[in-house]
Write a protein that holds these residues in place. Structure first.
Motif, short mmCIF file in Angstrom:
data_model
loop_
_atom_site.label_atom_id
_atom_site.label_comp_id
_atom_site.label_asym_id
_atom_site.label_seq_id
_atom_site.Cartn_x
_atom_site.Cartn_y
_atom_site.Cartn_z
N HIS A 64 0.85 -1.19 0.00
CA HIS A 64 0.00 0.00 0.00
C HIS A 64 0.89 1.24 0.00
O HIS A 64 1.73 1.41 0.89
CB HIS A 64 -0.92 0.01 1.24
CG HIS A 64 -1.68 1.28 1.38
ND1 HIS A 64 -1.63 2.04 2.51
CD2 HIS A 64 -2.49 1.94 0.51
CE1 HIS A 64 -2.39 3.11 2.36
NE2 HIS A 64 -2.92 3.07 1.15
N HIS A 65 0.71 2.08 -0.99
CA HIS A 65 1.47 3.32 -1.07
C HIS A 65 0.72 4.41 -0.30
O HIS A 65 -0.49 4.58 -0.48
CB HIS A 65 1.69 3.74 -2.53
CG HIS A 65 2.44 2.69 -3.29
ND1 HIS A 65 3.81 2.54 -3.17
CD2 HIS A 65 2.02 1.72 -4.14
CE1 HIS A 65 4.21 1.53 -3.93
NE2 HIS A 65 3.14 1.01 -4.52
N PRO A 66 1.42 5.13 0.59
CA PRO A 66 0.75 6.10 1.47
C PRO A 66 -0.04 7.19 0.75
O PRO A 66 -0.94 7.78 1.32
CB PRO A 66 1.89 6.72 2.27
CG PRO A 66 3.10 5.88 2.02
CD PRO A 66 2.84 5.07 0.81
N ASP A 67 0.28 7.45 -0.53
CA ASP A 67 -0.45 8.49 -1.25
C ASP A 67 -1.81 8.00 -1.78
O ASP A 67 -2.58 8.78 -2.33
CB ASP A 67 0.40 9.06 -2.39
CG ASP A 67 0.87 8.00 -3.37
OD1 ASP A 67 1.02 6.83 -2.95
OD2 ASP A 67 1.10 8.33 -4.55
N VAL A 68 -2.12 6.72 -1.58
CA VAL A 68 -3.41 6.16 -2.01
C VAL A 68 -4.26 5.91 -0.76
O VAL A 68 -3.81 5.26 0.19
CB VAL A 68 -3.21 4.83 -2.78
CG1 VAL A 68 -4.55 4.19 -3.13
CG2 VAL A 68 -2.36 5.04 -4.02
N ASP A 69 -5.48 6.42 -0.77
CA ASP A 69 -6.42 6.19 0.32
C ASP A 69 -6.55 4.69 0.58
O ASP A 69 -6.60 3.89 -0.37
CB ASP A 69 -7.77 6.79 -0.07
CG ASP A 69 -8.88 6.40 0.88
OD1 ASP A 69 -8.88 6.91 2.02
OD2 ASP A 69 -9.72 5.56 0.49
N LEU A 70 -6.59 4.28 1.86
CA LEU A 70 -6.59 2.86 2.19
C LEU A 70 -7.83 2.13 1.66
O LEU A 70 -7.73 1.01 1.17
CB LEU A 70 -6.45 2.65 3.71
CG LEU A 70 -6.29 1.21 4.17
CD1 LEU A 70 -5.07 0.55 3.52
CD2 LEU A 70 -6.18 1.15 5.68
N PHE A 71 -9.00 2.74 1.72
CA PHE A 71 -10.21 2.10 1.19
C PHE A 71 -10.07 1.91 -0.32
O PHE A 71 -10.40 0.84 -0.86
CB PHE A 71 -11.47 2.91 1.53
CG PHE A 71 -12.73 2.16 1.24
CD1 PHE A 71 -13.29 1.32 2.18
CD2 PHE A 71 -13.36 2.27 0.00
CE1 PHE A 71 -14.46 0.62 1.92
CE2 PHE A 71 -14.53 1.57 -0.27
CZ PHE A 71 -15.07 0.74 0.70
N THR A 72 -9.56 2.93 -1.01
CA THR A 72 -9.33 2.83 -2.45
C THR A 72 -8.35 1.70 -2.76
O THR A 72 -8.57 0.91 -3.68
CB THR A 72 -8.79 4.17 -3.00
OG1 THR A 72 -9.75 5.19 -2.71
CG2 THR A 72 -8.53 4.10 -4.50
N TYR A 73 -7.28 1.60 -1.98
CA TYR A 73 -6.31 0.51 -2.13
C TYR A 73 -6.99 -0.85 -1.98
O TYR A 73 -6.74 -1.77 -2.76
CB TYR A 73 -5.19 0.66 -1.10
CG TYR A 73 -4.47 -0.62 -0.78
CD1 TYR A 73 -3.43 -1.08 -1.58
CD2 TYR A 73 -4.84 -1.39 0.33
CE1 TYR A 73 -2.78 -2.28 -1.29
CE2 TYR A 73 -4.19 -2.57 0.63
CZ TYR A 73 -3.16 -3.01 -0.19
OH TYR A 73 -2.53 -4.20 0.10
#
Length: 189
Positions: A64-73
């Motif tokens: 998971h890349h921190p610049d991507v929202d976790l729900f979106t990930y």
């Protein structure tokens, strides 16, 4: 069959599951745990032991890349990895032109998600969730226990699964517990 329950608190997801394997009226107690860690993720499954084995031993959890929202990930990266894992393991099935998997909980980065058999991602409004035939009993117990700040998350989960075992023929001890490492937000300088 099954009761998997989890609590997300203080950047940690605590999860506990039972050991029942149920087929019709037959019950077996399984040594292989329904709750496990995969790197920084904790998962607990219902539906099928085969699905759980694939998730535990074959799933490559994408970073998971921190610049991507976790729900979106979870929707755009985690679920496609799960679908590929289940397909390659011969578990995913097609019913009425719809791909189906199974139901499981995922604890990641201090948050708790429920994955349904149609691969939808859900995140409860509450800091706890449960899946399986014992879920209604565990959820009822957790809704009361969560207010008692003197109890540890492991104790609350154990009490909730005991209530599920008391009222559901598909839930049995021993219970197995896992938790994620504490999630800490990286601060860039």
């Amino acid at each position: 069959m099954t009761c998997i329950a989890a609590i997300a608190t203080g950047g940690v997801v605590h999860m506990m599951g039972d050991s029942a394997g149920v087929a019709g009226l037959d019950l077996s107690l399984r040594k292989d745990n329904k709750v496990f860690r995969a790197g920084n993720v904790v998962m607990g499954f219902t539906s099928s032991f085969r699905m759980g084995q694939l998730l535990q031993y074959n799933l490559s959890v994408p970073k998971h890349h921190p610049d991507v929202d976790l729900f979106t990930y979870m929707v755009t990266e985690f679920i496609p990895a799960v679908r590929n894992c289940l397909k390659s393991g011969g578990y995913a099935r097609i019913d009425n032109n719809e791909e189906r998997g199974g139901c499981f909980l995922v604890g990641i980065e201090g948050r708790l998600f429920q994955i349904e058999s149609d691969f939808q991602v859900g995140e409860s409004h509450y800091a706890f969730d449960a899946v399986g035939c014992g879920a209604p009993y565990a959820l009822g117990a957790l809704s009361i226990l969560i207010e008692d700040k003197s109890r540890t998350p492991e104790n609350m989960l154990s009490r909730a699964l005991l209530q599920a075992e008391r009222f559901s023929a598909g839930v049995r001890r021993p219970f197995h517990y896992e938790k994620t490492n504490p999630f800490q937000v990286e601060v860039s300088s």
